[in-house]
Write a protein that holds these residues in place. Structure first.
Motif, PDB file in Angstrom:
ATOM      1  N   HIS A 110       6.779 -11.778 -16.417  1.00  0.00           N
ATOM      2  CA  HIS A 110       5.602 -10.971 -16.819  1.00  0.00           C
ATOM      3  C   HIS A 110       4.784 -10.690 -15.472  1.00  0.00           C
ATOM      4  O   HIS A 110       3.704 -11.316 -15.278  1.00  0.00           O
ATOM      5  CB  HIS A 110       4.850 -11.847 -17.905  1.00  0.00           C
ATOM      6  N   SER A 123       8.202 -15.226 -19.800  1.00  0.00           N
ATOM      7  CA  SER A 123       6.956 -15.886 -19.482  1.00  0.00           C
ATOM      8  C   SER A 123       6.376 -15.379 -18.053  1.00  0.00           C
ATOM      9  O   SER A 123       7.490 -14.572 -17.334  1.00  0.00           O
ATOM     10  CB  SER A 123       7.000 -17.461 -19.244  1.00  0.00           C
ATOM     11  N   GLU A 124       5.330 -15.419 -17.495  1.00  0.00           N
ATOM     12  CA  GLU A 124       4.907 -15.188 -16.330  1.00  0.00           C
ATOM     13  C   GLU A 124       5.286 -16.420 -15.271  1.00  0.00           C
ATOM     14  O   GLU A 124       5.062 -16.012 -13.913  1.00  0.00           O
ATOM     15  CB  GLU A 124       3.298 -14.884 -16.397  1.00  0.00           C
ATOM     16  N   ASP A 125       5.729 -17.398 -15.647  1.00  0.00           N
ATOM     17  CA  ASP A 125       5.906 -18.494 -14.740  1.00  0.00           C
ATOM     18  C   ASP A 125       7.582 -18.692 -14.774  1.00  0.00           C
ATOM     19  O   ASP A 125       8.343 -18.767 -15.720  1.00  0.00           O
ATOM     20  CB  ASP A 125       5.074 -19.776 -15.463  1.00  0.00           C
ATOM     21  N   THR A 652       1.872 -16.754 -20.954  1.00  0.00           N
ATOM     22  CA  THR A 652       1.503 -15.803 -20.298  1.00  0.00           C
ATOM     23  C   THR A 652       0.035 -15.565 -20.148  1.00  0.00           C
ATOM     24  O   THR A 652      -0.715 -16.108 -21.440  1.00  0.00           O
ATOM     25  CB  THR A 652       2.182 -14.298 -20.253  1.00  0.00           C
ATOM     26  N   THR A 653      -0.702 -15.167 -19.396  1.00  0.00           N
ATOM     27  CA  THR A 653      -2.239 -15.381 -19.467  1.00  0.00           C
ATOM     28  C   THR A 653      -2.886 -13.963 -20.108  1.00  0.00           C
ATOM     29  O   THR A 653      -2.131 -12.834 -20.055  1.00  0.00           O
ATOM     30  CB  THR A 653      -2.773 -15.358 -18.187  1.00  0.00           C
ATOM     31  N   GLY A 682       0.045 -13.651 -12.605  1.00  0.00           N
ATOM     32  CA  GLY A 682       0.073 -14.559 -13.740  1.00  0.00           C
ATOM     33  C   GLY A 682      -1.361 -15.451 -13.284  1.00  0.00           C
ATOM     34  O   GLY A 682      -2.169 -15.001 -12.615  1.00  0.00           O
ATOM     35  N   TYR A 683      -1.201 -16.557 -13.954  1.00  0.00           N
ATOM     36  CA  TYR A 683      -2.247 -17.597 -13.785  1.00  0.00           C
ATOM     37  C   TYR A 683      -2.511 -17.866 -12.154  1.00  0.00           C
ATOM     38  O   TYR A 683      -3.842 -18.236 -11.843  1.00  0.00           O
ATOM     39  CB  TYR A 683      -2.132 -19.003 -14.470  1.00  0.00           C
ATOM     40  N   PHE A 697      -3.110 -19.293 -19.192  1.00  0.00           N
ATOM     41  CA  PHE A 697      -1.589 -19.697 -19.500  1.00  0.00           C
ATOM     42  C   PHE A 697      -1.706 -20.931 -19.731  1.00  0.00           C
ATOM     43  O   PHE A 697      -2.508 -21.823 -19.260  1.00  0.00           O
ATOM     44  CB  PHE A 697      -0.980 -19.713 -18.056  1.00  0.00           C
TER      45      PHE A 697
END
Length: 828
Positions: A110, A123-125, A652-653, A682-683, A697
């Motif tokens: 993300h 996810s962003e991670d 995700t944030t 992301g975060y 997040f």
């Protein structure tokens, strides 16, 4: 990586193949399969889209599929074991449908909330993505079905996705975008990887020698197949030389006869073909499509049709994220005087359970929020529903009051197929129903009856490309040609043109409906069949202001108001990126006006990715349900009424406003999309920025409270891939049983020195779920990999250990950190 299976069987089969047969094995024989070679005991390898279900080779409802919650929902559970169980279910579904390989999961990141397939990624991670994907992969492949993780790599937006070139520095590529792929290869033993349409640093991914051969195969030891995204392979010699094994789809492709010719012309060595065929045969052996070895396929109890709904329901409620819960308004309790509930919103009656595009499946049923709550609540609780606001730019497919069938005809009018049609939307991409082929299909028809439930002006919509003739009650109401609104063939199929008309109908009086369609074309690109047309309907509807007023009045009279807001397939879908993060239509106004008259307003956010929530401070509770799959309504009732707690945490944030987002660019300039933000997505980007998001997040509330009591670190063996193990003890200090997601982040002790640093302040290193009764404690162990303290050194082209003093910071989100554990990192 697991060792290669039965190499002698593979080599014996390879030795019996001539050049033309070998080249043919590397090209799709059609949209979804590779050719069989009976002489060596090789059956056709069949593929299917996922990731929430197994559609099979037919894009039609004739063989329904279990529809699990979206990948963002699955990631929100933070439970690789649950992802493993989802994979086991999908393996059983694939075997039932004769599918050997699932084209899933999508493990792109993300990078920006505007990404059109955000809902289809996890996810962003990269750590959360890699671990959840590995659970999914092991579950599917443990059932003897391959997965093809996608899209390798940096395929993080949809705008100009077929041609854009991503410019990204080596460190960012290694530490973010390649990281989930590395994890599923080295830890999950994945059997296939799909190469994406886009280029990376000047080279198309299907022709990217460095990433496909040097990194994927050389450094990571990948022994599976690489296959192109559909139509992404464009040059025969460059693709095979760069390590692309299979070019999909067929029969028109750059491999097959074109590849055999390139070998004979001396442009491609036959050894390169042998190498690719060897990997295809190895895959066939793994999935039981090549004679010569036993394949273990663990069978679950019952079929997916009988037990899939239970798992879909469990994943959904475990994924729901309770963002806020003022005054503990949730769970709703009947003994507290609950007598009347207002269920408001279009999506309460017509749930959005999946994203648009190739992730589409056809579930056996869908439980809406309204149906789920009606089934769960006792009769003495009155439920009042009002639409409030219409989020759609186009009419919804004809559904309520309609009984429909779809017929497909050849040029002589012969019926090729006659199928039940669940609604007024016929949309097929890549395949046709059994008995139908694009070369024979000349026309199609939706027909049946409609019984209105109210008298008045009913609005119908016809959509499609080509000739459309709509007949209602024996009267022709529309007969004209419609042209596509987009030059993009995929969008032309997924979002066809629409024309509306209105007619007066009497409640209870059944009328016959027929929509005939003669398409202008039946293919998208080379040999990809497609058909899209439909009948939409909207019953007599009062003006928007009256709809809003009706909902507000219902809310004012209710003990609690539950407002379900949602995006539509016009907003979140494959094929295009989002232009903003606003809820479509007047849904924001609906929430604000309801909250003004009822202090107990609960908002259910039915979206696959972030949306702005300008009313978030004015409502009592916000429950994020993602795209929750076929059991949406049952899972929602479970959580709202307290039969289960919302188990999700944000993968995700979520921003307060789109303009606050650190990364928004999805549109290439001159064909190039530059990842200028480097590591800060992301975060990690939010923590280095000046604006806070609406929700961080990892955030998510439950129905109980937790105390973080102790964290102890035990170092691992020097020189190993594991830095050590963190044992964390938490205690349930609330009044009911609950589950907590324990998250650990690593942070250098001097990370705060420069807030303008391009290096993230802290990164997720591990997580685990704890469960305990009220007053009881639970301990979890979190493995800290050495990679958590490594950075990619561009100068040397190797991983470098970041030595010195670090904190392992443990808590409930990336900012709600309760325990700090110091560790000293030495060079490996």
């Amino acid at each position: 990586m697991p060792s290669s299976p039965a190499p002698d069987v593979v080599e014996a089969a390879l030795a019996r193949l001539d050049l033309d047969t070998k080249a043919g094995l590397l090209a799709g024989q059609d949209m979804w399969s590779l050719p069989a070679v009976p002489a060596i005991g090789l059956r056709s390898l069949v593929m299917s889209d996922g990731p929430i279900g197994v559609r099979g080779t037919r894009w039609s409802p004739e063989d329904p599929s279990v529809a699990l919650p979206s990948p963002t929902a699955l990631a929100a559970t933070w439970d690789p074991g649950l992802a493993h169980r989802a994979g086991q279910l999908l393996a059983a579904e694939a075997r039932r449908k004769g599918v050997h390989m699932l084209l899933a999961p999508t493990i792109n990141l993300h990078r920006t909330p505007l990404g059109g397939r955000h809902f289809e990624c996890l996810s962003e991670d990269p750590v959360l993505t890699g671990r959840m994907a590995t659970g999914y992969v092991r579950g599917v492949q443990g059932g003897g079905v391959a997965v093809a993780v996608k899209h390798f790599v940096a395929n993080d937006s949809e705008t100009e996705r077929f041609s854009l070139d991503v410019q990204v520095d080596e460190r960012t590529l290694r530490e973010l975008y390649l990281a989930p792929f590395e994890h599923v290869v080295t830890q999950g033993g994945v059997w296939a990887v799909m190469s994406s349409y886009n280029g990376v640093n000047g080279s198309s991914m299907t022709e990217n020698h460095q990433l496909q051969r040097e990194v994927l195969r050389g450094e990571w030891g990948f022994d599976g197949i690489t296959l192109s995204d559909w139509g992404a392979a464009r040059d025969t010699a460059r693709a095979i030389t760069a390590g692309l094994d299979v070019a999909m789809p067929g029969p028109k492709t750059v491999y097959g006869q074109a590849l055999a010719t390139a070998v004979r012309d001396g442009r491609v060595p036959e050894e390169a073909v042998d190498e690719a065929v060897r990997r295809v045969l190895r895959l066939a052996l793994r999935v039981g499509a090549l004679d010569g070895a036993e394949v273990s396929r663990r069978q679950g109890k019952g079929s997916p049709a009988t037990h899939g709904g239970d798992l879909a329901r469990e994943i959904a409620r475990r994924s729901f994220v309770l963002l806020k819960n003022d005054d503990a308004v949730l769970p709703l309790r009947q003994p507290d005087g609950l007598r009347r509930i207002a269920i408001l919103g279009d999506a309460a009656k017509d749930a959005r359970v999946m994203g648009g595009g190739t992730a589409t499946v056809f579930p056996p049923h869908v439980v809406t929020p309204l149906a789920g709550l009606r089934a769960a609540l006792p009769r003495e609780v009155e439920i009042v529903h009002a639409q409030g606001a219409d989020p759609r730019a186009h009419l919804a497919p004809a559904l309520h009051g309609f009984t429909l069938r779809a017929q497909f005809h050849d040029g002589e009018g012969t019926v090729l197929a006659d199928l039940p049609q669940p609604d007024g939307k016929v949309q097929m991409f890549g395949s046709m129903p059994t008995g139908v082929s694009s070369d024979r299909l000349r026309s199609a028809r939706i027909s049946g009856t409609f019984t209105p439930d109210r008298t008045g002006e009913h609005t119908f919509a016809v959509s499609g490309h080509g000739r459309l003739r709509f007949t209602l009650g024996g009267h022709v109401l529309y007969d004209a040609h419609l042209a596509p609104e987009s030059d993009d063939p995929f969008l032309a199929v997924m979002s066809p043109s629409e024309e509306r008309l209105t007619v007066h109908l009497e409640a209870g009086r059944t009328v016959e409906v027929t929509l005939d369609h003669v398409p202008t074309g039946r293919d998208v690109g080379e040999g990809i069949p497609a058909l899209s047309f439909g009948l939409g309907h909207r019953p007599p509807t009062r003006p928007d202001e009256e709809l809003l007023r009706e909902a507000v009045e219902a809310a004012a009279r209710a003990d609690v108001a539950v407002v379900v807001v949602a995006t539509t397939e016009e907003v979140e879908s494959e094929g295009f990126d989002r232009t903003d993060l606003k809820l479509p239509g007047r849904q924001d106004e609906l929430v604000a006006r309801v909250a003004a008259v009822n202090p107990r307003t609960v908002v259910v956010v039915n979206t696959g990715s972030p949306v702005e929530m300008p009313w978030r401070d004015d409502v009592s509770a916000i429950l994020l349900t993602w795209f929750p799959g076929q059991e949406a309504g049952h899972a929602l009732a479970d959580v709202l009424l307290g039969e289960a707690e919302p188990g999700g945490r944000l993968p995700t944030t979520w921003p307060a406003e789109a303009e606050d987002c650190p990364v928004l660019d999805v549109r290439p300039t001159g064909g190039v999309l530059r990842y200028e933000e480097q590591l800060l997505i992301g975060y990690a980007a939010w923590q280095r920025g000046r604006t806070e998001p609406a929700y961080w997040f990892g955030h998510g509330l439950g129905y109980t409270e937790w105390a973080y009591e102790k964290a102890e670190f035990t170092p691992g063996t020097p020189g190993s891939d594991v830095l050590g193990t963190l044992c964390v003890r938490v205690r349930n200090v609330g009044s009911r049983t609950g589950r907590e997601v324990v998250q650990t982040y690593i942070e250098s002790m001097d990370a705060e020195v420069s807030t303008s640093s391009a290096t993230p302040l802290r990164r997720l290193t591990g997580f685990a779920t704890a469960q305990a009764e009220p007053g009881q404690s639970a301990s979890v162990e979190i493995t800290v990999p050495r990679r958590a303290v490594e950075a990619w050194d561009t100068a040397t082209g190797t991983w470098r250990t970041v030595t010195g003093e670090h904190w392992l910071r443990t808590g409930r989100s990336c900012v709600d950190l309760r325990l700090d554990t110091p560790i000293t990192v030495l060079s490996s």
